[in-house]
Structures are given as C-alpha cells and as structure tokens.
Design an enzyme around this catalytic site. Structure first.
Site, short mmCIF file in Angstrom:
data_model
loop_
_atom_site.label_atom_id
_atom_site.label_comp_id
_atom_site.label_asym_id
_atom_site.label_seq_id
_atom_site.Cartn_x
_atom_site.Cartn_y
_atom_site.Cartn_z
N GLU A 209 0.88 -1.13 -0.08
CA GLU A 209 0.00 0.05 -0.09
C GLU A 209 0.81 1.24 0.01
O GLU A 209 1.03 1.94 0.85
CB GLU A 209 -1.05 -0.01 1.27
CG GLU A 209 -1.80 -0.97 1.18
CD GLU A 209 -2.94 -1.11 2.53
OE1 GLU A 209 -2.46 -0.39 3.55
OE2 GLU A 209 -3.80 -1.89 2.38
N GLU A 331 -6.79 -8.06 -0.40
CA GLU A 331 -7.03 -7.81 1.01
C GLU A 331 -8.56 -7.51 1.04
O GLU A 331 -8.96 -6.66 0.42
CB GLU A 331 -5.95 -6.88 1.72
CG GLU A 331 -4.75 -7.24 2.12
CD GLU A 331 -4.19 -6.18 2.87
OE1 GLU A 331 -4.72 -5.47 3.78
OE2 GLU A 331 -2.75 -6.09 3.07
#
Length: 395
Positions: A209, A331
C-alpha cells in the site's frame, strides 16, 4: 491487522478523508498528467551484495522452468486466497510481537485443508535488511520465508510474497526517491535471485500500500507527485526482477495503485512499467469502510448490495475490460466485533460477486481483530464463514 488499528481507526481521520476526497475531486479536473520522474541511473556496481540462490528440491511443485502463460491464465488457476497477516510483516525483528506464533507447517496445512488455494505472505524487510548500500538482506530471513513458501507449494498452492510495512523508508517523496530506488533495486534483485528456481507458482507483489502516511489524501488517491514517484518505484522494482533472468523473465508480478486504493485518482494514476505483459493489478477493497474495516453497524440491505456490486463493476471495467489486465483483491475482511451471522452473509456475497467478475479474492486474516483462523489453537473462529468463502469463490 495490527497496522490497520493504528492507521485507519479514528473518527477524525474519517472526517479528514471525506473533506480531502472532495478536494481531490475538485482539484483533479485541472491536473496535468506530466510530472518529472526520477531519472538518476541505479549504480549497479554499488548495489551488489551477496546474491545466494535457494537450494531446492527439483521434484517439488513450484520448482522448475516457468510456463509462458498469460497473467489471466495464471489468475484463473490460482483460486481463493488467505493472508498470513501479522507474521513476517511485523515491524520488528521479533515476528511474534503482534500476537501470532511463528509461521509453521501446521498452519499452512490447515489453511490448505480448508480449501484455500492461494497463500499471500506479507513481508516487511526493514528489520532484516541493511539500510545502507548494498542493502544486504539477512540470509536467514530469506531462508525462513522460503520454508513457508515451500509449505504452501507442498500443498499445491500458489504463493505471493510482497513488500509490506516498509513505509518508513519507501516514502514517495522527492527528497528520498533516489535512495529509495536504489534500495528497492537491491532488495528485489536479491529476492528474485534467491527464488529464481521457483516457477510461476510464486508471484512477487512489488509493493503493498505505497503512500505518504497521515496526509489528507492518504486513503483517497494521494497526490499527483506522489503517484508518479510510486510509478517510478514500481518500474525500478520490475526492472530489477526482470534483469535477473531465468524464471524471473517470465514471472508474474503484482503492482498496486497508490495505497492499493480503488479510488479513481489512484487507479487512473497507475502506469504499468514498460507495458509489461505479465503484470497483475493489486487492489484492496474493504468495502464499505465503516462496516468492513471499522466494524460499525450492520450490512445486507438492497442498497448495501448494490453499492458493493458497483464497487466491483468499477474495478472490472477499468482494469479487465479497458486495460486488459487481471486483478487480485489482495485484502478484504470484516472485524470479529461484527456478529458472526452478518460476517457470513457479507463474506458469501463478497466472494460470489467478486468471483463472478473474475476478481480473485484473498482474505485478510491477522490472527487478531480480523481473525478467521486461530494460529495458536489451529482452529477456525468460524468454520461456516470459511466454508462459505470457499463455496462462493468458485464459478
């Protein structure tokens, strides 16, 4: 996961995100797509640590010459996945600091026996890699990761390893970019060399991320400057992997948007390095945010379902239809604080609707707030939820 507790959990941040999203939308209309990239060459002669190659059993699944298949073909083979969260990604030398036991064969066997076909292993490198050139990775750390990869491969799983909570040194800001590029180049050169004998069953996710933490746009697509620096980091990583040759010339790689976000700014700002044909788009979609990530309220109304369908349609249209790139939702999860019945209902819908759109899902399981499998007792928090995910993630 533990990091999610401190990065996405207060009401003030929600207010800031809402305001910043409006600002990003209004300001983006006049943005140019042209920003400078980092052009300093990587001085390869200064980035040559010892480059060992793993000793492998040539008869094991996942070892040997990689097939030259498309990334769409690979993703279609992979099957629903599970994250070994809050283990190798712990921001400490002690990988038990966040409450989980050290990863072991029994854990991976149990996850495979439940029916999960893909194992994602989040890895934070900072505490096991020198911060100065040539940025040597500790060999015993690579060996520990290899063991868990092998346990997955022994179970006929596909395995993903990434660069996870390395946000403190891999920030996308101009003053750090040259050195970050050098370190990324060295890191992925070492990792790719070590796992060179592994075929397409092992996937590298070059960043998790990537973002600048604690800015208003952290979770809403970032800044134009930051997105372009991330694009440069991704290209450096991909180039380093490809340069090692062998199976790495054909290895399938995952790259994220800013913060792995599905926001329009983040998705439109991603540039595929070299238009590489074996690139998979990595996105995270805890949707809707307040329910899935914060554990607030309930989910299941007709509007809730329409909104989640729209989220998946947006992702599919951008990447699969327009850009002709496969997508892995690396995710997604719901908190343990949500009633089990509601978690199951949400999981069934999420897995089914994503799969119907060819979006491969990998459940986030941190062994804590988002636990589905208790690694200390080797038991499932909700067998029904796990079985529901497996059942609905099949076309």
């Amino acid at each position: 996961m533990k990091s999610r507790i401190f990065k996405k959990s207060n009401n003030l941040k929600l207010i800031i995100i809402g305001v910043s999203a409006l600002f990003v939308f209004l300001s983006s209309c006049g943005q140019s797509n042209e920003t400078p990239t980092i052009k300093d060459p990587i001085p390869v002669q200064d980035l040559q640590p010892d480059l060992p190659t793993a000793t492998v059993d040539s008869s094991m699944h996942g070892i040997g010459e990689a097939r030259d298949i498309t990334s769409f073909e690979l993703v279609a083979e992979m099957g629903v996945g599970w994250n070994l969260g809050n283990s190798f990604d712990v921001v400490s030398k002690d990988k038990t600091d966040w409450g989980n036991p050290l990863p072991n064969k029994a854990i991976i066997d149990a996850v495979s026996e439940m029916g999960f076909k893909t194992l994602r292993i989040p890895v934070t490198w900072e505490w096991n890699q020198s911060a100065i050139a040539p940025y040597q990775i500790e060999l015993n750390y690579l060996e520990r990761i290899k063991k868990i990869i092998d346990y997955g491969l022994e179970n006929q799983m596909h395995v993903i390893i990434d660069l996870h909570h390395d946000n403190e040194w891999a920030k996308p800001i101009p003053s750090l970019a040259v050195n970050v590029n050098k370190r990324l180049h060295s890191l992925w050169t070492q990792v790719a060399t070590y796992f060179k004998e592994y075929n397409e069953s092992l996937i590298f996710e070059v960043m998790n991320e990537p973002r600048i933490k604690n800015i208003p746009q952290e979770w809403t697509g970032g800044t134009l400057e930051g997105r372009n620096i991330i694009n440069d980091y991704l290209k450096t990583s991909v180039d380093a992997i490809r340069a090692t040759g062998g199976n790495n010339a054909k290895r399938h790689l995952m790259i994220p948007t800013w913060a792995a976000s599905t926001s329009p700014d983040a998705m439109n700002g991603l540039v595929i390095p070299n238009n590489d044909p074996k690139i998979i788009i990595s996105l995270h979609s805890y949707f809707p945010y307040l329910f899935a990530l914060e554990g607030q309220g309930t989910w299941g109304s007709a509007q809730d379902k329409a909104d989640l369908r729209a989220e998946f349609d947006k992702i599919r249209q951008k990447w699969i239809v327009e850009e002709k790139r496969p997508v892995i939702l690396g995710e997604w999860a719901t908190k343990k604080t949500i009633a089990v019945k509601n978690r199951i209902e949400y999981a069934a819908f999420y897995a089914k609707e994503a799969t119907a759109r060819d979006l491969l899902t990998i459940l986030w399981d941190d062994g804590g707030d988002y636990q589905l499998f208790n690694r200390n007792t080797l038991t499932w928090t909700s067998v029904e939820q796990a079985e529901t995910i497996i059942k609905n993630a099949v076309k």
